[in-house]
Every structure is written in structure tokens, then in C-alpha cells.
Design an enzyme around this catalytic site. Sequence first.
Site, PDB file in Angstrom:
ATOM      1  N   LYS A   1      19.887  65.731  32.313  1.00  5.72           N
ATOM      2  CA  LYS A   1      19.690  64.360  32.810  1.00  5.72           C
ATOM      3  C   LYS A   1      18.203  64.122  33.090  1.00  5.72           C
ATOM      4  O   LYS A   1      17.653  63.067  32.750  1.00  5.72           O
ATOM      5  CB  LYS A   1      20.497  64.136  34.089  1.00  5.72           C
ATOM      6  CG  LYS A   1      21.986  64.112  33.862  1.00  5.72           C
ATOM      7  CD  LYS A   1      22.745  63.886  35.166  1.00  5.72           C
ATOM      8  CE  LYS A   1      24.248  63.873  34.905  1.00  5.72           C
ATOM      9  NZ  LYS A   1      25.024  63.822  36.135  1.00  5.72           N
TER      10      LYS A   1
ATOM     11  N   CYS B   1      35.929  54.760  41.921  1.00  4.19           N
ATOM     12  CA  CYS B   1      35.856  54.600  43.380  1.00  4.19           C
ATOM     13  C   CYS B   1      37.140  54.182  44.065  1.00  4.19           C
ATOM     14  O   CYS B   1      37.544  54.795  45.051  1.00  4.19           O
ATOM     15  CB  CYS B   1      34.766  53.585  43.725  1.00  4.19           C
ATOM     16  SG  CYS B   1      33.145  54.211  43.321  1.00  4.19           S
TER      17      CYS B   1
ATOM     18  N   GLY C   1      45.021  40.741  36.309  1.00  6.93           N
ATOM     19  CA  GLY C   1      44.974  41.394  35.010  1.00  6.93           C
ATOM     20  C   GLY C   1      45.781  42.675  35.023  1.00  6.93           C
ATOM     21  O   GLY C   1      46.751  42.814  35.768  1.00  6.93           O
TER      22      GLY C   1
ATOM     23  N   THR D   1      29.568  58.856  49.190  1.00  9.05           N
ATOM     24  CA  THR D   1      30.756  58.503  49.977  1.00  9.05           C
ATOM     25  C   THR D   1      31.393  59.796  50.473  1.00  9.05           C
ATOM     26  O   THR D   1      31.579  60.734  49.693  1.00  9.05           O
ATOM     27  CB  THR D   1      31.747  57.730  49.088  1.00  9.05           C
ATOM     28  OG1 THR D   1      31.076  56.561  48.648  1.00  9.05           O
ATOM     29  CG2 THR D   1      33.000  57.342  49.849  1.00  9.05           C
TER      30      THR D   1
HETATM   31  C1  UDX Z   1      33.524  49.194  43.269  1.00  9.45           C
HETATM   32  C2  UDX Z   1      33.050  48.290  44.413  1.00  9.45           C
HETATM   33  O1  UDX Z   1      33.065  46.931  43.969  1.00  9.45           O
HETATM   34  C3  UDX Z   1      31.656  48.713  44.874  1.00  9.45           C
HETATM   35  O2  UDX Z   1      31.249  47.931  45.979  1.00  9.45           O
HETATM   36  C4  UDX Z   1      31.697  50.189  45.250  1.00  9.45           C
HETATM   37  O3  UDX Z   1      30.400  50.625  45.629  1.00  9.45           O
HETATM   38  C5  UDX Z   1      32.201  51.026  44.102  1.00  9.45           C
HETATM   39  O4  UDX Z   1      33.487  50.559  43.672  1.00  9.45           O
HETATM   40  P1  UDX Z   1      33.041  49.321  40.647  1.00  9.45           P
HETATM   41  O5  UDX Z   1      34.175  50.297  40.633  1.00  9.45           O
HETATM   42  O6  UDX Z   1      31.777  49.685  39.962  1.00  9.45           O
HETATM   43  O7  UDX Z   1      32.660  48.970  42.165  1.00  9.45           O
HETATM   44  O8  UDX Z   1      33.534  47.955  39.959  1.00  9.45           O
HETATM   45  P2  UDX Z   1      34.295  46.634  40.428  1.00  9.45           P
HETATM   46  O9  UDX Z   1      33.546  45.477  39.918  1.00  9.45           O
HETATM   47  O10 UDX Z   1      34.611  46.651  41.863  1.00  9.45           O
HETATM   48  O11 UDX Z   1      35.651  46.713  39.577  1.00  9.45           O
HETATM   49  C6  UDX Z   1      36.621  47.724  39.796  1.00  9.45           C
HETATM   50  C7  UDX Z   1      37.854  47.483  38.942  1.00  9.45           C
HETATM   51  O12 UDX Z   1      38.555  46.330  39.397  1.00  9.45           O
HETATM   52  C8  UDX Z   1      37.557  47.225  37.460  1.00  9.45           C
HETATM   53  O13 UDX Z   1      38.509  47.899  36.686  1.00  9.45           O
HETATM   54  C9  UDX Z   1      37.687  45.721  37.323  1.00  9.45           C
HETATM   55  O14 UDX Z   1      38.023  45.329  36.019  1.00  9.45           O
HETATM   56  C10 UDX Z   1      38.813  45.434  38.314  1.00  9.45           C
HETATM   57  N1  UDX Z   1      38.825  44.052  38.826  1.00  9.45           N
HETATM   58  C11 UDX Z   1      37.766  43.577  39.528  1.00  9.45           C
HETATM   59  C12 UDX Z   1      39.956  43.236  38.619  1.00  9.45           C
HETATM   60  O15 UDX Z   1      40.928  43.652  38.002  1.00  9.45           O
HETATM   61  N2  UDX Z   1      39.936  41.967  39.122  1.00  9.45           N
HETATM   62  C13 UDX Z   1      38.900  41.465  39.843  1.00  9.45           C
HETATM   63  O16 UDX Z   1      38.982  40.306  40.278  1.00  9.45           O
HETATM   64  C14 UDX Z   1      37.768  42.289  40.048  1.00  9.45           C
END
Ligand code: UDX
Length: 424
Positions: free
Chosen positions: A38, A253, A246, A117
Site C-alpha cells: 500500500k 460497517c 431497495g 471503531t
Molecule cells: C456508513 C455510514 O454512513 C458512515 O457514517 C460510517 O462511517 C460508515 O458506514 P458506508 O457504509 O460507507 O457508510 O455507506 P452508506 O452510504 O452509509 O451506505 C451503506 C449501505 O446502505 C449501502 O449498501 C447503500 O446502498 C445502502 N443504503 C443507503 C440504502 O439502501 N438506502 C439508503 O437510503 C442509503
Amino acid sequence: MKKYKIAVIGVGYVGLALSLGLASKGYEINCYDNNYEKIRKLLSGESYIYEENFNEALVANKNKLNFSSKLQQSDMYFICVNTPSLKSGKCDISRIFNAVDVIMRIDKKSPIIIKSTCEVGTSRKIQKYVNKNNGKNPVIFSPEFLSQGTAYKNMLTPDRIIFGGNDVQTLNELKIIFSNFTNNVLIMNWESAEIVKYTANALLATKIAAINEIANLCEKTGAAIKDVSFAVGLDDRIGEKFLNAGCGFGGSCFEKDIKALLYLSKKLKSNLKIFNSTLKANSYQRLVVVQKLKANFDNLKGKSIAVLGLAFKENTNDARESVGLYVVNELIKNLAEVRLYDPEAVNSFINEYEIKFKYKLDKKMFFNNIKQTIKNVDVCIILTSWEQIKNLTDKDIDEANPNMLIIDGRNCLKLTKNVIKIGG
Ligand code: UDX
């Protein structure tokens, strides 16, 4: 501005976004990772992570960024290593301890800020460990909220920044450094800061799980989830974000953090009830596209099925816990002929699939573009709303097979013909 030298340990999404953000404000950053591969990539000026603006920020802040697999002495040390889930749900904090050891070999007094975390109680444990080993380094916990795909933007314009700890001088210094990004810098004790992170992710995941359940209900009633989401989101107390129904949430996370929260609640006999249901609801939701498929065909054997979108969300090359993993596994189990496409996450998908299902996917299943993937297929399933997928046109479909059934797992297509959505 005081000229701090800041070390960042672990150059994953969190560490790299933090390094680039701090470098852009003029701080000198020593980025350390024990994975030389990396470091080598980053030294060549290229981000090994697919993330908007990372490459540009690497180039623009070149003079402020040092990459090395030997930790350089600095004024403060941010620990950004990963803390994967153990089988019990407990998160593995051994890498945090390893990072502390690396720091204490060269510096026994400068502050250590944990961004990884970690289980509630970890910061207190680390402070004890430092002191027991004759270190005077104050330990601070600072949860990270960035989302993949928008990590750099989130770093530069966070909603809030949180520091948990009790060393007043360090907290004041951090407040000054991070006021470069927001005035919303909150100070609290270690445990509160640790639990903020879990609460935020558990609530976000629950919001998605809840709207998905309502979407499933909409289908049975004749309601349209898009209208419902929009209308309820206008209530400030609910908010418009994270109401896109969806095929379920994925990523490294949400599930991991909820499992850690449940593990903690069990350990402390606090009996959290809601978040277990969030995980259950999401496990169900991940396979609703397969249910829809089965409702349309007696048998999936030999059916030609394209899956578009293998990353857990758009704009990332990460397929950890992506819905695609579970859907493709079901399709393979049902002997469908599977054709797969993702613009960036194919390698991650292959890797994650092999780890999860102990099965090596045939490279011939993967295609380089959407046109080839959907040619003559019986069904096309959308699992990630990448721009190029959202922009599919009726003409594209007509050219590939005008009779194909389309299941839009992200409710993102503008097409109207033969499209089944989630939630009506
Ligand atoms: C998440 C948190 O948002 C972030 O604050 C934390 O630090 C890490 O975890 P991330 O996992 O990167 O971030 O993406 P995020 O945009 O939260 O989406 C997570 C999942 O939820 C994705 O699969 C996304 O497609 C889904 N999602 C998100 C939905 O199905 N509907 C929504 O309205 C929003």
C-alpha cells in the site's frame, strides 16, 4: 498556525482521508502502514483505493505527505487501523494494541488518538495499557463518520467532529486543528464518544431497514414507496436522507457495528431489542430480488441472468458485505447462467465471494461492459446505482433483448418497460 507533525497509522479509507484532509490544511503528515504494498502505491502518487478526489488530493498535497512503513516521530498519532468482527460479534482490537506498541517504541509522551471503531471501554483500556508501560501519552477517542464514495468530501465538511477523553491540553489542541473543518467540535468522555459511533450506524441502518419493510408493504397495497419516502422525509424530525428503499444495505460497517453493539448489550445484560430486528430485516431484504425472480419463473435453471453492480454501493471498488454476494450465491445455487458486471469492484467481489462461500468464481462470468453483460439475457438485476447503470436506456434494452425482465433493486432506473421495482 502551529506547525504540527501528525502521524497517521493505517492508510485505509479513514487514514487516507484524514491524511489528505489534514495535509490540505497545511499540516505535515507521516503516513505509516505495515503493508508495504500500500505504501509503495501511495509513494508512486496513486491511491490504491477507488475514491473520488483521492488521487487529485495526493498530487496536490504531495509536499505535505510522507509515506513509510517505518513510523516517524510526530507530535500526535492517529490510529486508523481496521477492527474486524470476531465470530461472537465482538470487534477485534488487537491491531489497535499493535499500533500503540509501535508508537510507544519511539514516543512515550505525545497524544494517541484512536479513530478505529472499537468496543466501548477500549480507550480506557488503552490508556491503562500505555500508563502500565511507563507511557504518558494521553489517549483520545474520535469516531469517524465518513462514507465510502464520498470520503474526502466528508472529511473536509463533516457534520461534527467528536473527541472523547480527559486530557484538557490535547483536547484543546485538537479543537484548534479540527476547527479547520467545522465549528461543531464536541468534547465528551471516552465511553460516550465510543457509543456515539455505534448509535449513529445502528440508527442509519435501522432507518433503511424500516423503509425497506414499508416498501414491501407498499407492494401489497398499491402504494408507491418513492412518494411515501418523499412525503415522510419532509418532516424535519425524520429527514429526507437514508429513505431510499431497495435491496438492503451492505458494506463493512453497518452489520459489523450492530453486531458489536448487540455483543456489548448481551455482555452487560442490557438487552437491546430493536437492532437485532434490523439485521434480520436486512438479511431478508438482500434476497427480495431473488424472490421476485422466482415469482416470475418456475425454475431458474439455465436462465440467463445479468447482475449489474457488485460493489456494496456506487462510487467504491469495495464489495464487502455487498448484496451482490448473497444474490449471486442464490443464483448459482439455483443453476442459473450468471453474467456479472461492475465498473470497479470485480476484484473485491471475487475475493469476498471466495472468503464467504469458499467457492472460486469462474472469470468467464465477468464482462467488461454493460452491453456485453446484458446481451440476450432473460433477466437483468440491478444491485448498485452506478451512474452508467442508472443511465441504461430503452434502446440499450431493446438491442440486448426487448423481452428481458428487469429487476431494479435500487429503484434507480428511468426505464419503464418490463421493470420491477422495490416497493411499487
Ligand atoms: C456508513 C455510514 O454512513 C458512515 O457514517 C460510517 O462511517 C460508515 O458506514 P458506508 O457504509 O460507507 O457508510 O455507506 P452508506 O452510504 O452509509 O451506505 C451503506 C449501505 O446502505 C449501502 O449498501 C447503500 O446502498 C445502502 N443504503 C443507503 C440504502 O439502501 N438506502 C439508503 O437510503 C442509503
